[in-house]
Motif scaffolding. Structure first.
Motif, PDB file in Angstrom:
ATOM      1  N   ARG A  27      -8.014   2.038  -0.175  1.00  0.00           N
ATOM      2  CA  ARG A  27      -8.364   0.662  -0.545  1.00  0.00           C
ATOM      3  C   ARG A  27      -9.837   0.541  -0.914  1.00  0.00           C
ATOM      4  NH1 ARG A  27      -4.886  -3.509   3.298  1.00  0.00           N
ATOM      5  NH2 ARG A  27      -2.898  -2.395   3.149  1.00  0.00           N
ATOM      6  N   GLU A  28     -10.688   1.239  -0.166  1.00  0.00           N
ATOM      7  CA  GLU A  28     -12.106   1.210  -0.488  1.00  0.00           C
ATOM      8  C   GLU A  28     -12.364   1.766  -1.888  1.00  0.00           C
ATOM      9  OE1 GLU A  28     -14.303   3.192   2.523  1.00  0.00           O
ATOM     10  OE2 GLU A  28     -13.773   1.754   4.109  1.00  0.00           O
ATOM     11  N   GLU A  29     -11.566   2.759  -2.261  1.00  0.00           N
ATOM     12  CA  GLU A  29     -11.762   3.380  -3.569  1.00  0.00           C
ATOM     13  C   GLU A  29     -11.204   2.538  -4.703  1.00  0.00           C
ATOM     14  OE1 GLU A  29     -10.596   7.519  -5.983  1.00  0.00           O
ATOM     15  OE2 GLU A  29     -10.208   7.341  -3.829  1.00  0.00           O
ATOM     16  N   TRP A  30     -10.046   1.910  -4.481  1.00  0.00           N
ATOM     17  CA  TRP A  30      -9.329   1.292  -5.591  1.00  0.00           C
ATOM     18  C   TRP A  30      -9.388  -0.235  -5.624  1.00  0.00           C
ATOM     19  CZ3 TRP A  30      -7.912   4.068  -9.594  1.00  0.00           C
ATOM     20  CH2 TRP A  30      -7.652   5.426  -9.425  1.00  0.00           C
ATOM     21  N   VAL A  31      -9.755  -0.874  -4.530  1.00  0.00           N
ATOM     22  CA  VAL A  31      -9.650  -2.333  -4.456  1.00  0.00           C
ATOM     23  C   VAL A  31     -11.021  -2.993  -4.460  1.00  0.00           C
ATOM     24  CG1 VAL A  31      -8.910  -4.269  -3.013  1.00  0.00           C
ATOM     25  CG2 VAL A  31      -7.444  -2.247  -3.238  1.00  0.00           C
ATOM     26  N   ASP A  32     -11.156  -4.024  -5.264  1.00  0.00           N
ATOM     27  CA  ASP A  32     -12.286  -4.943  -5.175  1.00  0.00           C
ATOM     28  C   ASP A  32     -11.771  -6.167  -4.432  1.00  0.00           C
ATOM     29  OD1 ASP A  32     -14.237  -6.859  -5.431  1.00  0.00           O
ATOM     30  OD2 ASP A  32     -14.552  -6.572  -7.587  1.00  0.00           O
ATOM     31  N   PRO A  33     -12.100  -6.319  -3.139  1.00  0.00           N
ATOM     32  CA  PRO A  33     -11.510  -7.407  -2.346  1.00  0.00           C
ATOM     33  C   PRO A  33     -11.896  -8.799  -2.814  1.00  0.00           C
ATOM     34  CG  PRO A  33     -13.262  -6.316  -1.129  1.00  0.00           C
ATOM     35  CD  PRO A  33     -13.016  -5.484  -2.350  1.00  0.00           C
ATOM     36  N   THR A  34     -12.921  -8.900  -3.650  1.00  0.00           N
ATOM     37  CA  THR A  34     -13.300 -10.215  -4.169  1.00  0.00           C
ATOM     38  C   THR A  34     -12.497 -10.597  -5.406  1.00  0.00           C
ATOM     39  OG1 THR A  34     -15.054  -9.411  -5.667  1.00  0.00           O
ATOM     40  CG2 THR A  34     -15.643  -9.789  -3.358  1.00  0.00           C
ATOM     41  N   ARG A  35     -11.740  -9.631  -5.965  1.00  0.00           N
ATOM     42  CA  ARG A  35     -11.038  -9.899  -7.222  1.00  0.00           C
ATOM     43  C   ARG A  35      -9.546  -9.573  -7.181  1.00  0.00           C
ATOM     44  NH1 ARG A  35     -14.037 -10.577 -11.732  1.00  0.00           N
ATOM     45  NH2 ARG A  35     -12.318  -9.734 -12.974  1.00  0.00           N
ATOM     46  N   ASP A  36      -9.156  -8.604  -6.361  1.00  0.00           N
ATOM     47  CA  ASP A  36      -7.785  -8.101  -6.408  1.00  0.00           C
ATOM     48  C   ASP A  36      -6.897  -8.688  -5.309  1.00  0.00           C
ATOM     49  OD1 ASP A  36      -8.622  -6.418  -8.471  1.00  0.00           O
ATOM     50  OD2 ASP A  36      -9.061  -4.768  -7.098  1.00  0.00           O
ATOM     51  N   TYR A  37      -5.611  -8.781  -5.609  1.00  0.00           N
ATOM     52  CA  TYR A  37      -4.593  -9.089  -4.611  1.00  0.00           C
ATOM     53  C   TYR A  37      -4.100  -7.771  -4.010  1.00  0.00           C
ATOM     54  CZ  TYR A  37      -4.051 -13.968  -6.178  1.00  0.00           C
ATOM     55  OH  TYR A  37      -4.246 -15.296  -6.460  1.00  0.00           O
ATOM     56  N   VAL A  38      -3.869  -7.764  -2.702  1.00  0.00           N
ATOM     57  CA  VAL A  38      -3.369  -6.568  -2.016  1.00  0.00           C
ATOM     58  C   VAL A  38      -2.129  -6.940  -1.217  1.00  0.00           C
ATOM     59  CG1 VAL A  38      -3.846  -4.807  -0.276  1.00  0.00           C
ATOM     60  CG2 VAL A  38      -5.669  -5.538  -1.837  1.00  0.00           C
ATOM     61  N   CYS A  39      -1.016  -6.271  -1.508  1.00  0.00           N
ATOM     62  CA  CYS A  39       0.174  -6.439  -0.686  1.00  0.00           C
ATOM     63  C   CYS A  39       0.035  -5.501   0.511  1.00  0.00           C
ATOM     64  CB  CYS A  39       1.444  -6.113  -1.465  1.00  0.00           C
ATOM     65  SG  CYS A  39       2.955  -6.398  -0.509  1.00  0.00           S
ATOM     66  N   ALA A  40      -0.236  -6.083   1.683  1.00  0.00           N
ATOM     67  CA  ALA A  40      -0.502  -5.280   2.876  1.00  0.00           C
ATOM     68  C   ALA A  40       0.776  -4.853   3.592  1.00  0.00           C
ATOM     69  CB  ALA A  40      -1.405  -6.060   3.837  1.00  0.00           C
ATOM     70  N   LEU A  41       1.836  -5.652   3.483  1.00  0.00           N
ATOM     71  CA  LEU A  41       3.097  -5.301   4.144  1.00  0.00           C
ATOM     72  C   LEU A  41       4.231  -6.111   3.533  1.00  0.00           C
ATOM     73  CD1 LEU A  41       4.513  -3.753   6.494  1.00  0.00           C
ATOM     74  CD2 LEU A  41       4.235  -5.824   7.857  1.00  0.00           C
ATOM     75  N   LEU A  42       5.360  -5.451   3.352  1.00  0.00           N
ATOM     76  CA  LEU A  42       6.569  -6.102   2.868  1.00  0.00           C
ATOM     77  C   LEU A  42       7.733  -5.587   3.703  1.00  0.00           C
ATOM     78  CD1 LEU A  42       8.037  -7.852   0.683  1.00  0.00           C
ATOM     79  CD2 LEU A  42       8.263  -5.746  -0.645  1.00  0.00           C
ATOM     80  N   ALA A  43       8.466  -6.493   4.346  1.00  0.00           N
ATOM     81  CA  ALA A  43       9.575  -6.074   5.218  1.00  0.00           C
ATOM     82  C   ALA A  43      10.768  -6.995   5.017  1.00  0.00           C
ATOM     83  CB  ALA A  43       9.146  -6.092   6.684  1.00  0.00           C
ATOM     84  N   VAL A  44      11.930  -6.387   4.826  1.00  0.00           N
ATOM     85  CA  VAL A  44      13.191  -7.121   4.694  1.00  0.00           C
ATOM     86  C   VAL A  44      14.155  -6.570   5.726  1.00  0.00           C
ATOM     87  CG1 VAL A  44      15.101  -7.746   3.172  1.00  0.00           C
ATOM     88  CG2 VAL A  44      12.805  -7.423   2.212  1.00  0.00           C
ATOM     89  N   HIS A  45      14.773  -7.444   6.501  1.00  0.00           N
ATOM     90  CA  HIS A  45      15.731  -6.981   7.502  1.00  0.00           C
ATOM     91  C   HIS A  45      16.887  -6.264   6.809  1.00  0.00           C
ATOM     92  CE1 HIS A  45      18.587  -6.956  10.822  1.00  0.00           C
ATOM     93  NE2 HIS A  45      17.570  -7.250  11.626  1.00  0.00           N
ATOM     94  N   PRO A  46      17.324  -5.120   7.336  1.00  0.00           N
ATOM     95  CA  PRO A  46      18.371  -4.336   6.674  1.00  0.00           C
ATOM     96  C   PRO A  46      19.640  -5.116   6.348  1.00  0.00           C
ATOM     97  CG  PRO A  46      17.381  -3.054   8.415  1.00  0.00           C
ATOM     98  CD  PRO A  46      16.790  -4.426   8.530  1.00  0.00           C
ATOM     99  N   THR A  47      20.022  -6.082   7.187  1.00  0.00           N
ATOM    100  CA  THR A  47      21.244  -6.840   6.911  1.00  0.00           C
ATOM    101  C   THR A  47      21.092  -7.785   5.728  1.00  0.00           C
ATOM    102  OG1 THR A  47      20.605  -8.549   8.521  1.00  0.00           O
ATOM    103  CG2 THR A  47      21.999  -6.742   9.310  1.00  0.00           C
TER     104      THR A  47
END
Length: 231
Positions: free
Chosen positions: A137-157
């Motif tokens: 993230r330090e290498e690829w993300v500009d936290p003042t400009r970019d959106y970051v998907c930190a976690l995505l979870a869907v229940h298996p059912t």
């Protein structure tokens, strides 16, 4: 009759409902089992994760979204870091100065609490993976400009109902409207969906699972989506 799903912002009082989704979504994977051995009590995991998410949602750049059923059950969620520019007061807090020691100590204590892991966690593996992802993230993300998907979870059912796509697309639309990039760390399972949504691979973080008796690599594929300009 098909199930009805609705997307809402994730609120602080939702946090107790999130660990069962997180656990159900990720516990079948070899990585999760190695990081959090079955010897760790479920109650300990629940308390740790609920506290961790609660602290994260207090940050001004963190946003969350949830998918709920008609019965008001949360079945999927996503946590994001939105573009954020610290205000003047926050910037001044980073500068050494007279009278700021108590503030820095309080901040340190909060960070240590958030970064704490439940007893029994494989700390070597968490350092390899999450420390490595922090570096990405330090290498690829500009936290003042970019959106970051930190976690995505869907229940298996409730998987294979486009809920993950819906959670992502909601923020992708915001990013496109603002002309901003979106960053995500994909597993092999999530890669095809992210590719369809316009993400491109820019890097990879390989974790050699053989050190822990599992064949293969536990890789995270670093992907970035450039904004799609609407005509």
């Amino acid at each position: 009759m098909s199930q009805q799903y609705t997307l809402y912002p994730l609120l602080p009082h939702d946090t107790p409902a999130l660990y069962p989704i997180y656990s159900a979504a990720f516990s079948p994977t070899p990585f999760y089992t190695l990081v959090f051995p079955p010897s760790i009590p479920a109650s300990t995991m629940y308390s740790w994760y609920t506290r961790r998410i609660s602290l994260q949602l207090q940050k001004p750049q963190v946003r969350g979204f949830k998918i709920v059923t008609a019965e008001n059950e949360i079945v999927a969620f996503a946590r994001w870091n939105f573009p954020y520019v610290p205000d003047t007061r926050e910037k001044e807090g980073e500068v050494e100065g007279e009278g700021d020691e108590a503030q820095k100590e309080e901040k340190k204590e909060k960070e240590e609490t958030e970064d704490d892991w439940p007893p029994g966690t494989n700390l070597t593996l968490t350092t390899a993976k999450f420390g490595g992802l922090d570096g990405m993230r330090e290498e690829w993300v500009d936290p003042t400009r970019d959106y970051v998907c930190a976690l995505l979870a869907v229940h298996p059912t409730h998987q294979r109902k486009s809920l993950g796509k819906r959670l992502l697309q909601h923020v992708l639309n915001l990013a496109d409207a603002e002309g901003r990039r979106v960053y995500i760390e994909a597993t092999d399972a999530g890669y095809p969906l992210y590719k369809k949504l316009g993400f491109e691979q820019v890097d990879v973080l390989p974790i050699d699972m053989r050190k822990w008796g599992v064949e293969g690599l536990g890789s995270n594929i670093i992907m970035i989506r450039e904004p799609v300009l609407k005509s």
